[in-house]
Each structure stands twice: as structure tokens, then as C-alpha cells.
Design a protein around this motif. Sequence first.
Motif, mmCIF file in Angstrom:
data_model
loop_
_atom_site.group_PDB
_atom_site.id
_atom_site.type_symbol
_atom_site.label_atom_id
_atom_site.label_comp_id
_atom_site.label_asym_id
_atom_site.label_seq_id
_atom_site.Cartn_x
_atom_site.Cartn_y
_atom_site.Cartn_z
ATOM 1 N N LYS A 161 0.853 -1.186 0.000
ATOM 2 C CA LYS A 161 0.000 0.000 0.000
ATOM 3 C C LYS A 161 0.889 1.235 0.000
ATOM 4 N N LYS A 162 0.297 2.372 -0.214
ATOM 5 C CA LYS A 162 1.041 3.630 -0.239
ATOM 6 C C LYS A 162 0.387 4.623 0.708
ATOM 7 N N ALA A 163 1.202 5.486 1.285
ATOM 8 C CA ALA A 163 0.684 6.533 2.159
ATOM 9 C C ALA A 163 1.425 7.821 1.846
ATOM 10 N N PRO A 220 5.729 -0.300 6.621
ATOM 11 C CA PRO A 220 6.221 0.060 5.278
ATOM 12 C C PRO A 220 7.589 -0.550 4.983
ATOM 13 N N HIS A 221 7.940 -0.515 3.711
ATOM 14 C CA HIS A 221 9.252 -0.996 3.273
ATOM 15 C C HIS A 221 10.185 0.164 2.934
ATOM 16 N N HIS A 222 9.594 1.273 2.491
ATOM 17 C CA HIS A 222 10.361 2.473 2.158
ATOM 18 C C HIS A 222 9.632 3.683 2.737
ATOM 19 N N ILE A 223 10.378 4.524 3.414
ATOM 20 C CA ILE A 223 9.824 5.758 3.956
ATOM 21 C C ILE A 223 10.555 6.913 3.283
ATOM 22 N N PHE A 224 9.798 7.875 2.762
ATOM 23 C CA PHE A 224 10.407 8.952 1.982
ATOM 24 C C PHE A 224 10.462 10.239 2.804
ATOM 25 N N VAL A 225 11.642 10.857 2.809
ATOM 26 C CA VAL A 225 11.915 12.033 3.624
ATOM 27 C C VAL A 225 12.490 13.121 2.729
ATOM 28 N N ASP A 226 12.030 14.372 2.913
ATOM 29 C CA ASP A 226 12.547 15.445 2.060
ATOM 30 C C ASP A 226 13.882 15.981 2.591
ATOM 31 N N PRO A 227 14.537 16.895 1.886
ATOM 32 C CA PRO A 227 15.852 17.401 2.313
ATOM 33 C C PRO A 227 15.831 18.095 3.674
ATOM 34 N N PHE A 229 14.196 16.834 6.107
ATOM 35 C CA PHE A 229 13.928 15.694 6.976
ATOM 36 C C PHE A 229 12.489 15.652 7.498
ATOM 37 N N LYS A 230 11.592 16.028 6.616
ATOM 38 C CA LYS A 230 10.164 15.888 6.871
ATOM 39 C C LYS A 230 9.664 14.675 6.096
ATOM 40 N N VAL A 231 8.932 13.805 6.775
ATOM 41 C CA VAL A 231 8.440 12.585 6.133
ATOM 42 C C VAL A 231 7.367 12.932 5.107
ATOM 43 N N LEU A 232 7.542 12.419 3.888
ATOM 44 C CA LEU A 232 6.622 12.680 2.782
ATOM 45 C C LEU A 232 5.571 11.580 2.644
ATOM 46 N N GLY A 233 5.996 10.335 2.765
ATOM 47 C CA GLY A 233 5.098 9.218 2.548
ATOM 48 C C GLY A 233 5.836 7.908 2.707
ATOM 49 N N ALA A 234 5.143 6.836 2.383
ATOM 50 C CA ALA A 234 5.728 5.490 2.546
ATOM 51 C C ALA A 234 5.049 4.512 1.619
ATOM 52 N N ASP A 235 5.764 3.459 1.302
ATOM 53 C CA ASP A 235 5.136 2.355 0.564
ATOM 54 C C ASP A 235 5.732 1.034 1.029
#
Length: 235
Positions: A161-163, A220-227, A229-235
Motif C-alpha cells: 500500500k502507499k501513504a 512500510p518498506h520504504h519511507i520517503f523524507v525530504d531534504p 527531513f520531513k516525512v513525505l510518505g511510505a510504501d
Amino acid sequence: MRKRGRVFMAGVLGMAVVGVLAGCAASASGVAASPSGAAPSSSSSVAGRPAGGGSNARSGPAAGGSSGTIDSVASSGFTLTTSAGQQVTVNETSSTVYRSGSSTATVGAVTVGKGVVVLGTVSGTTITAGQVTVGSAAGGSAASSAAGVVPFTRGAPSTAKKAGTIPTGYTEGSGTIVSGTTADSATEAALAAYPGGVVDRVVKLGNGDYEVHYIGVNWPHHIFVDPAFKVLGAD
């Protein structure tokens, strides 16, 4: 002599033909085996190994960390259990730095039952600690569930799933592994947003965002963070 030469040459040619045939058979065998023998993608394996190909395919330990509650303490380190039930082994060294909240602490602060965040070099579910912060909000199972983290259950299929927001053009296996304070900041951000797993590497993507690779949970398997260091989303 000439007859022996012909026999010898025939033998050599025969051996060469056998060698070529053996090589072809080995090659065919390797191709046939590759689908089942290939390293699993992180979306289908708790071990979290990438499918291969990109520059972040790891060949050894990388910067990451985890958080949880201390279970046991020994002279060489301690164990913790994350809010999603993953057990983690922490090895301490002479260079490990200890903190209690925002203050400097000593190894004596590491006691059973305390919440802890560990940053360091990760290999599977073992961390060689660079920094141990005791008394941090490690998050309990309720926090893990609220974040949507799906605990690992042996035999259960991986959750897909995606968030939030996934970086445009993201391709698993792309990017460059980072370390130092950059990896630590991205790891802390990911653990705060999605407590329960283990970060086993942080990858800088082409657009400047970071992919924080997560293991020890079904999602999740991958957590995405911006430069920043704010979390953007996950999948």
C-alpha cells in the motif's frame, strides 16, 4: 610419430568440445536458476534486500537505526524490542555516545524497561551503536498501529500500500547510500513517523529526497523524507 600426433590432436579437440558443451550447460543452468535465485525485493522479504541493479544495492552494513524498549543488558550491549515486536541486538563500543533526552549521559543510563533510540551501523537486525538516546519516546504498539505499521508475521504475505507522497519517478534500487548526520536525521524522522521497524540504509534520490529502507515489519518498506527531513510518505 605422425599417427600419435593425429591421435593427440584429436584428443585435444575432443576435450575442447566437451569444455564448450559443459560451459553452455552451466550457462543455461544459471539462466534457468536466476528467477528463483535472485535476491528478493524489499517488498517481499523482511530481510529487506533490494532486487539488484541500482547503486543502492548494498554489499555490507550501512547507517540506520531503530527504537524500542530495552529488554536485557549485558557488558557488550543490550537488546530491545520495537513497538511492532521486532527484536534488535545492539552492540556497544568504546566510541558509543550516550544521551538522556537532550543531555549527555553514560552507559549507566541503559537499563531494562527504558525507551531508547539507537543510531549506528546496521546489519540485519543487529546495530553497532554510534549513539544511544535513552528516555526518548520510542512509541508503544498503539503508536505503531496508529502510524499504520504492519508488524511482521511469519508466513503472512507482504502488505502493499502507499501513504502520503511518493517522489515522482522513484524507482526502487536507484540513488546513493548516505551516512553520517544526514543518515541519522533521516533515520530519526522515519522512526518517529513509523515506529516499529529497523532502518538498514538511507539512500539519497536524484531529486534530493531520501528513501529510508525499512525492515522487520510487513509495512512500510520504504519511507520517503525530504531534504529538510520531513516525512513525505511510505510504501
